[in-house]
Motif scaffolding. Structure first.
Motif, PDB file in Angstrom:
ATOM      1  N   ARG A 155       0.844  -1.276  -0.040  1.00  0.00           N
ATOM      2  CA  ARG A 155       0.203  -0.008  -0.108  1.00  0.00           C
ATOM      3  C   ARG A 155       0.695   1.390   0.006  1.00  0.00           C
ATOM      4  NH1 ARG A 155      -5.216   0.723   2.177  1.00  0.00           N
ATOM      5  NH2 ARG A 155      -5.729   3.059   2.790  1.00  0.00           N
ATOM      6  N   ARG A 156       1.872   1.128   0.924  1.00  0.00           N
ATOM      7  CA  ARG A 156       2.756   2.387   0.942  1.00  0.00           C
ATOM      8  C   ARG A 156       3.771   2.561  -0.507  1.00  0.00           C
ATOM      9  NH1 ARG A 156       8.501   2.447   4.202  1.00  0.00           N
ATOM     10  NH2 ARG A 156       9.329   4.023   3.080  1.00  0.00           N
ATOM     11  N   PHE A 157       4.118   1.447  -0.892  1.00  0.00           N
ATOM     12  CA  PHE A 157       4.956   1.487  -2.185  1.00  0.00           C
ATOM     13  C   PHE A 157       4.041   2.005  -3.191  1.00  0.00           C
ATOM     14  CE2 PHE A 157       7.032  -0.566  -6.041  1.00  0.00           C
ATOM     15  CZ  PHE A 157       8.252  -0.011  -5.697  1.00  0.00           C
ATOM     16  N   ARG A 158       3.008   1.495  -3.566  1.00  0.00           N
ATOM     17  CA  ARG A 158       2.114   2.062  -4.635  1.00  0.00           C
ATOM     18  C   ARG A 158       1.685   3.416  -4.644  1.00  0.00           C
ATOM     19  NH1 ARG A 158       3.621  -1.134  -7.530  1.00  0.00           N
ATOM     20  NH2 ARG A 158       3.007  -3.179  -7.764  1.00  0.00           N
ATOM     21  N   GLN A 159       1.760   4.166  -3.384  1.00  0.00           N
ATOM     22  CA  GLN A 159       1.455   5.259  -3.268  1.00  0.00           C
ATOM     23  C   GLN A 159       2.695   6.164  -3.368  1.00  0.00           C
ATOM     24  OE1 GLN A 159       2.497   7.718   0.174  1.00  0.00           O
ATOM     25  NE2 GLN A 159       2.058   9.235  -1.448  1.00  0.00           N
ATOM     26  N   GLU A 160       3.810   5.705  -3.012  1.00  0.00           N
ATOM     27  CA  GLU A 160       5.161   6.206  -3.318  1.00  0.00           C
ATOM     28  C   GLU A 160       5.790   6.210  -4.657  1.00  0.00           C
ATOM     29  OE1 GLU A 160       7.774   5.576  -0.005  1.00  0.00           O
ATOM     30  OE2 GLU A 160       6.341   6.223   1.375  1.00  0.00           O
ATOM     31  N   VAL A 161       5.683   5.256  -5.376  1.00  0.00           N
ATOM     32  CA  VAL A 161       6.297   4.748  -6.646  1.00  0.00           C
ATOM     33  C   VAL A 161       5.128   4.683  -7.548  1.00  0.00           C
ATOM     34  CG1 VAL A 161       7.918   3.418  -7.920  1.00  0.00           C
ATOM     35  CG2 VAL A 161       8.398   3.864  -5.587  1.00  0.00           C
ATOM     36  N   VAL A 162       4.987   5.363  -8.491  1.00  0.00           N
ATOM     37  CA  VAL A 162       3.775   5.330  -9.629  1.00  0.00           C
ATOM     38  C   VAL A 162       4.467   5.337 -11.059  1.00  0.00           C
ATOM     39  CG1 VAL A 162       2.550   6.600  -8.052  1.00  0.00           C
ATOM     40  CG2 VAL A 162       3.803   8.106  -9.727  1.00  0.00           C
ATOM     41  N   LEU A 163       3.619   4.674 -11.979  1.00  0.00           N
ATOM     42  CA  LEU A 163       4.129   4.608 -13.326  1.00  0.00           C
ATOM     43  C   LEU A 163       3.095   4.859 -14.224  1.00  0.00           C
ATOM     44  CD1 LEU A 163       5.763   3.331 -15.727  1.00  0.00           C
ATOM     45  CD2 LEU A 163       4.742   1.220 -15.089  1.00  0.00           C
ATOM     46  N   LEU A 164       3.310   6.006 -15.344  1.00  0.00           N
ATOM     47  CA  LEU A 164       2.430   6.445 -16.178  1.00  0.00           C
ATOM     48  C   LEU A 164       2.655   5.088 -17.215  1.00  0.00           C
ATOM     49  CD1 LEU A 164       0.394   8.413 -17.328  1.00  0.00           C
ATOM     50  CD2 LEU A 164       2.375   9.448 -18.240  1.00  0.00           C
ATOM     51  N   PHE A 165       1.840   4.440 -17.748  1.00  0.00           N
ATOM     52  CA  PHE A 165       2.006   3.718 -18.785  1.00  0.00           C
ATOM     53  C   PHE A 165       2.040   4.415 -20.054  1.00  0.00           C
ATOM     54  CE2 PHE A 165       1.120  -0.760 -17.391  1.00  0.00           C
ATOM     55  CZ  PHE A 165       1.254  -0.761 -15.958  1.00  0.00           C
ATOM     56  N   GLN A 166       2.615   3.650 -21.203  1.00  0.00           N
ATOM     57  CA  GLN A 166       2.717   4.023 -22.434  1.00  0.00           C
ATOM     58  C   GLN A 166       1.432   4.396 -23.018  1.00  0.00           C
ATOM     59  OE1 GLN A 166       5.198   2.090 -25.051  1.00  0.00           O
ATOM     60  NE2 GLN A 166       4.684   3.152 -26.899  1.00  0.00           N
ATOM     61  N   HIS A 167       0.479   3.156 -22.784  1.00  0.00           N
ATOM     62  CA  HIS A 167      -0.907   3.341 -23.300  1.00  0.00           C
ATOM     63  C   HIS A 167      -1.831   3.721 -22.154  1.00  0.00           C
ATOM     64  CE1 HIS A 167       0.758   1.991 -27.255  1.00  0.00           C
ATOM     65  NE2 HIS A 167       1.358   0.963 -26.533  1.00  0.00           N
ATOM     66  N   PRO A 168      -2.343   4.892 -21.976  1.00  0.00           N
ATOM     67  CA  PRO A 168      -3.098   4.980 -20.735  1.00  0.00           C
ATOM     68  C   PRO A 168      -4.342   4.101 -20.545  1.00  0.00           C
ATOM     69  CG  PRO A 168      -3.135   6.706 -22.504  1.00  0.00           C
ATOM     70  CD  PRO A 168      -2.390   5.976 -22.998  1.00  0.00           C
ATOM     71  N   GLU A 169      -4.996   3.490 -21.743  1.00  0.00           N
ATOM     72  CA  GLU A 169      -6.094   2.923 -21.522  1.00  0.00           C
ATOM     73  C   GLU A 169      -5.907   1.577 -20.551  1.00  0.00           C
ATOM     74  OE1 GLU A 169      -4.791   3.528 -24.374  1.00  0.00           O
ATOM     75  OE2 GLU A 169      -6.144   4.562 -25.637  1.00  0.00           O
TER      76      GLU A 169
END
Length: 260
Positions: free
Chosen positions: A78-92
């Motif tokens: 839960r903590r890791f998912r809030q602190e480290v985020v990824l914008l995917f190449q395909h936003p869908e």
């Protein structure tokens, strides 16, 4: 903040994608990730985001190993998912809520944060999304989807922002906003791109993945952009012939496309 030591990774249906990757990222560092299609850029970003774990070697985030055991620890995850985020190449791949408003609010609501409406309004204004807050994400244009996905991760106030080809679908004004944001944010940033003309705008350090899945370069972005032999070796530049009347000569050109 981030340390990889001797990391190998391969997908089950393909050859090894990443080979012997070792690097460290300091808090607040801004890094560009370059490489041809198939070099492993997206895979490396997914590994840093904990979506996949090394087949060999180690990945540590703030000193803690990121492996199957840590990903099974729900409190830590839960903590890791809030602190480290990824914008995917395909936003869908990131959009699944009924409205844009719900999409942006999803993370803060899951975390039990207060003032979610105010947070959503702030990021909607930052990215020009207020007029479409009540629309369904699947009805939006590619650029709008990209901005919704961007708002949905930045609202989490992450420590590490990973972006896979973030400028691919954005209009020039939005790209300018993104460059300014990345310059100002205190977060550690890793941005992959094919667009060599934009690379220096996104950061000061450059990682270049060769087609063998190994790091071919790790250093300042300026020298990497001027090293045409490096870019050609990693399939980021190519040679072709030009005719001028009866004469002919060869030029080396960088690739300026965005990945499809």
């Amino acid at each position: 903040m981030i340390e990889l030591q001797g990391v190998d990774f391969g997908w089950p249906d393909s050859r090894e994608t990443l080979k012997d990757i070792s690097l460290s990222l300091a808090p607040g560092e801004k890094t560009i990730l370059l490489g041809a299609n198939g070099s492993g850029k997206s895979t490396l970003l997914k590994l840093l985001n904990g979506l996949v774990t090394p087949g060999r070697g180690s990945y540590r985030y703030e000193g803690r190993a990121i492996d199957k055991a840590s990903m099974a620890d729900r409190q830590w995850l839960r903590r890791f998912r809030q602190e480290v985020v990824l914008l995917f190449q395909h936003p869908e791949a990131m959009l699944f809520n009924p409205t844009v408003r719900d999409e942006i609010a999803y993370g803060p609501q899951r975390l039990g944060w207060t003032n979610t409406d105010e947070r959503v309004a702030y990021w909607a204004d930052q990215l020009g999304l207020r007029p479409i807050l009540d629309k369904a994400p699947f009805t939006l244009s590619g650029g709008q989807k990209q901005k919704v996905a961007l708002a949905s991760i930045l609202i989490l106030e992450p420590k590490v922002v990973l972006m896979d080809e973030p400028s691919a679908s954005l209009d020039p004004r939005s790209v300018g906003w993104l460059v300014d944001f990345l310059l100002d944010t205190e977060a550690t940033v890793v941005v992959s791109t094919h667009n060599l003309s934009m690379a220096a705008e996104f950061g000061t350090r450059c990682l270049v993945l060769g087609e063998n899945g190994r790091l071919a370069y790790d250093g300042p972005v300026g020298p990497a952009m001027r090293d045409m032999q490096l870019l050609e070796r990693c399939n980021l530049a190519h040679r072709h012939r030009h005719r001028h009347g009866a004469g002919e000569h060869t030029h080396l050109h960088g690739h300026e496309w965005e990945s499809s």
